[in-house]
Design a protein around this motif. Structure first.
Motif, mmCIF file in Angstrom:
data_model
loop_
_atom_site.group_PDB
_atom_site.id
_atom_site.type_symbol
_atom_site.label_atom_id
_atom_site.label_comp_id
_atom_site.label_asym_id
_atom_site.label_seq_id
_atom_site.Cartn_x
_atom_site.Cartn_y
_atom_site.Cartn_z
ATOM 1 N N GLY A 115 -1.036 10.467 12.597
ATOM 2 C CA GLY A 115 -0.333 10.868 11.640
ATOM 3 C C GLY A 115 0.828 9.749 11.354
ATOM 4 O O GLY A 115 0.893 8.752 11.855
ATOM 5 N N ALA A 116 1.589 9.881 10.243
ATOM 6 C CA ALA A 116 2.453 8.963 9.766
ATOM 7 C C ALA A 116 3.400 8.435 10.715
ATOM 8 O O ALA A 116 3.971 7.330 10.998
ATOM 9 C CB ALA A 116 3.260 9.451 8.366
ATOM 10 N N LYS A 117 4.182 9.581 11.705
ATOM 11 C CA LYS A 117 5.104 9.176 12.529
ATOM 12 C C LYS A 117 4.540 8.216 13.721
ATOM 13 O O LYS A 117 5.032 7.273 14.160
ATOM 14 C CB LYS A 117 5.816 10.518 13.098
ATOM 15 C CG LYS A 117 6.737 10.220 14.273
ATOM 16 C CD LYS A 117 8.043 9.671 13.737
ATOM 17 C CE LYS A 117 9.050 9.498 14.637
ATOM 18 N NZ LYS A 117 9.000 8.774 15.855
ATOM 19 N N LEU A 145 2.665 -4.850 3.190
ATOM 20 C CA LEU A 145 3.325 -3.852 3.455
ATOM 21 C C LEU A 145 2.821 -2.408 3.324
ATOM 22 O O LEU A 145 2.222 -2.274 2.347
ATOM 23 C CB LEU A 145 5.061 -3.796 2.470
ATOM 24 C CG LEU A 145 5.615 -5.006 2.742
ATOM 25 C CD1 LEU A 145 6.701 -5.098 1.578
ATOM 26 C CD2 LEU A 145 6.534 -5.293 4.034
ATOM 27 N N SER A 146 3.157 -1.325 3.958
ATOM 28 C CA SER A 146 2.511 -0.216 3.716
ATOM 29 C C SER A 146 3.715 1.053 3.843
ATOM 30 O O SER A 146 4.451 1.070 4.815
ATOM 31 C CB SER A 146 1.508 0.208 4.855
ATOM 32 O OG SER A 146 0.249 -0.584 4.846
ATOM 33 N N LEU A 147 3.672 1.907 2.942
ATOM 34 C CA LEU A 147 4.619 2.770 2.887
ATOM 35 C C LEU A 147 3.615 4.156 2.923
ATOM 36 O O LEU A 147 2.691 4.169 2.092
ATOM 37 C CB LEU A 147 5.443 3.065 1.542
ATOM 38 C CG LEU A 147 6.327 1.593 1.331
ATOM 39 C CD1 LEU A 147 7.092 1.732 0.097
ATOM 40 C CD2 LEU A 147 7.127 1.404 2.379
ATOM 41 N N ALA A 148 4.111 5.235 3.431
ATOM 42 C CA ALA A 148 3.191 6.382 3.751
ATOM 43 C C ALA A 148 3.946 7.682 3.431
ATOM 44 O O ALA A 148 5.066 7.655 3.600
ATOM 45 C CB ALA A 148 2.662 6.569 5.169
ATOM 46 N N ALA A 149 3.218 8.443 2.911
ATOM 47 C CA ALA A 149 3.645 9.709 2.754
ATOM 48 C C ALA A 149 3.710 10.425 4.220
ATOM 49 O O ALA A 149 3.010 10.054 4.878
ATOM 50 C CB ALA A 149 2.896 10.743 1.756
ATOM 51 N N ASP A 150 4.737 11.454 4.211
ATOM 52 C CA ASP A 150 4.893 12.232 5.456
ATOM 53 C C ASP A 150 3.437 12.945 5.856
ATOM 54 O O ASP A 150 3.114 13.210 7.021
ATOM 55 C CB ASP A 150 5.930 13.055 5.828
ATOM 56 C CG ASP A 150 6.154 13.785 4.432
ATOM 57 O OD1 ASP A 150 5.197 14.215 3.647
ATOM 58 O OD2 ASP A 150 7.242 14.399 4.369
ATOM 59 N N ILE A 158 2.753 0.919 9.702
ATOM 60 C CA ILE A 158 3.451 0.978 8.520
ATOM 61 C C ILE A 158 4.748 0.742 8.662
ATOM 62 O O ILE A 158 5.544 0.707 9.655
ATOM 63 C CB ILE A 158 3.165 2.353 7.942
ATOM 64 C CG1 ILE A 158 3.771 3.526 8.890
ATOM 65 C CG2 ILE A 158 1.517 2.747 7.739
ATOM 66 C CD1 ILE A 158 3.866 4.989 8.343
ATOM 67 N N ASN A 159 5.386 0.668 7.371
ATOM 68 C CA ASN A 159 6.839 0.015 7.226
ATOM 69 C C ASN A 159 7.828 1.296 7.161
ATOM 70 O O ASN A 159 9.048 1.268 7.517
ATOM 71 C CB ASN A 159 7.108 -0.756 5.901
ATOM 72 C CG ASN A 159 6.360 -2.062 6.296
ATOM 73 O OD1 ASN A 159 5.131 -2.105 6.024
ATOM 74 N ND2 ASN A 159 6.757 -3.054 6.652
ATOM 75 N N ALA A 174 0.741 -1.265 0.066
ATOM 76 C CA ALA A 174 -0.184 0.035 -0.179
ATOM 77 C C ALA A 174 0.985 1.120 0.000
ATOM 78 O O ALA A 174 1.764 1.288 0.946
ATOM 79 C CB ALA A 174 -0.820 0.040 1.119
ATOM 80 N N LEU A 175 0.675 2.176 -0.823
ATOM 81 C CA LEU A 175 1.271 3.579 -0.878
ATOM 82 C C LEU A 175 0.251 4.537 -0.490
ATOM 83 O O LEU A 175 -0.848 4.774 -1.150
ATOM 84 C CB LEU A 175 1.787 3.898 -2.242
ATOM 85 C CG LEU A 175 2.795 2.929 -3.261
ATOM 86 C CD1 LEU A 175 3.157 3.448 -4.472
ATOM 87 C CD2 LEU A 175 3.890 2.454 -2.152
ATOM 88 N N VAL A 176 0.528 4.948 0.491
ATOM 89 C CA VAL A 176 -0.706 5.777 1.328
ATOM 90 C C VAL A 176 -0.109 7.319 1.142
ATOM 91 O O VAL A 176 0.665 7.807 1.945
ATOM 92 C CB VAL A 176 -0.978 5.387 2.717
ATOM 93 C CG1 VAL A 176 -2.108 6.200 3.338
ATOM 94 C CG2 VAL A 176 -1.268 3.950 2.879
#
Ligand code: 2NE
Length: 276
Positions: free
Chosen positions: A182-184, A134-139, A192-193, A115-117
């Protein structure tokens, strides 16, 4: 990587690259990529196409953006405007929760789904990123469940599997308080990864995909289904068992059973050893 568009869809985009990566994107940015039954039918179709394509090993699953107001979203869950009595209504007027079908297709896909979030992952949209491998996120990404606020819940993967990922206390907090994270915070709780600047999110996804694609497809498939066997009940065990059957069919021992049947004789397994 360069993408080639595949299929004729209204609510989603499907692209494939020549290097074994597919990209699936929900394309309703003015609704924060909320899904309706048609969106889900198209997503199911896209993921099944990907399943049947032996050249594809990794899928990047994301949301089109930004919308006209400049905001990004992965998905904001079921489209509340067409939520009827008993489910989400399509043109046929039949109430559906077909997102559950999509969840199972993604879980049992013998490929890696990342997942690209790029922004909001909320409600049923949060569950969609959760069930990806897996999940990758924008900040700027924002995560959360809203069910208890809008009169809904996902008591399947959305809650029980969430608890496996972030722990029981955190999962109960996420569902009972309906806060946004939030992403952090998401990274800190293991939801998330990795985090990346939004303009680099897709290239980061491609980088992760390329690393995965250098490894053994069979090893990765069996590992995915081993993780699922631990979390997805008998359906998860079935997927792992299916991979064992695939591998067994490649052996002389298995072929002897088939050949004996076809040749109308008793099988001779004397060459097969009871190895430790
Ligand atoms: C996602 C969020 C937090 C974004 O907030 P914000 O303030 O940035 O945007 P805004 O103004 O709320 O949304 C922009 C436009 O998108 C629509 C809004 O109505 C708005 O439309 P206009 O007023 O401009 O016409 N929109 C956004 N999300 C929508 C949705 N899910 N359905 C229909 N229209 C939507 C904020 O928008 C938000 O909280 N959205 C709702 C999240 C939500 O509650 N989703 C449903 C959870 S239940 C579920 O998904 C589910 C389930 O529990 C079980 C099975 C299947 C599904």
């Amino acid at each position: 990587t360069s993408w080639v568009s595949v299929g004729e869809y209204k609510d989603i985009l499907l692209d494939k690259s020549t290097e074994g990566i597919a990209r699936v994107a929900i394309n309703r940015p003015e609704k924060r990529n909320a899904f309706r039954p048609q969106t889900i039918s198209e997503l199911c179709d896209a993921f099944i196409r990907i399943r049947e394509d032996p050249k594809i090993g990794v899928v990047l699953f994301t949301g089109v953006g930004p919308s006209k107001d400049g905001k990004f979203a992965f998905c904001s869950g079921g489209d509340q405007a067409i939520r009827g009595s008993g489910g989400y209504l399509g043109d046929d007027g039949i109430p559906r929760l077909n997102v559950l079908d999509l969840q199972r297709i993604i879980r049992s896909l013998p490929k890696v789904v990342i997942a690209l979030v790029p922004g909001f992952a909320i409600g049923g949209g949060h569950v969609l990123h959760l069930i990806c491998d897996l999940s990758l996120a924008a900040d700027n990404a924002i995560f959360g469940q809203t069910g208890p606020k809008v009169g809904s819940f996902d008591a399947g993967f959305g809650s029980s599997y969430l608890a496996r990922v972030v722990g029981q206390k955190k999962a109960r907090e996420i569902w009972f308080l309906c806060r946004k994270y939030g992403a952090k915070e998401a990274l800190d709780m293991g939801l998330i990864n990795a985090i990346s600047p939004i303009n680099l999110l897709e290239s980061e996804g491609v980088k992760w995909a390329r690393e995965i694609l250098q490894n053994s497809p069979t090893a990765i498939k069996c590992l995915k289904f081993s993780f699922n066997a631990d979390t997805d009940g008998l359906a998860g065990i079935q997927e792992l068992a299916g991979q064992a059957t695939h591998l067994f069919y490649t052996t002389d021992e298995s072929k002897e059973g088939r050949n004996a049947f076809m040749e109308k004789r008793d099988p001779d397994f004397s060459e097969s050893k009871w190895l430790p």
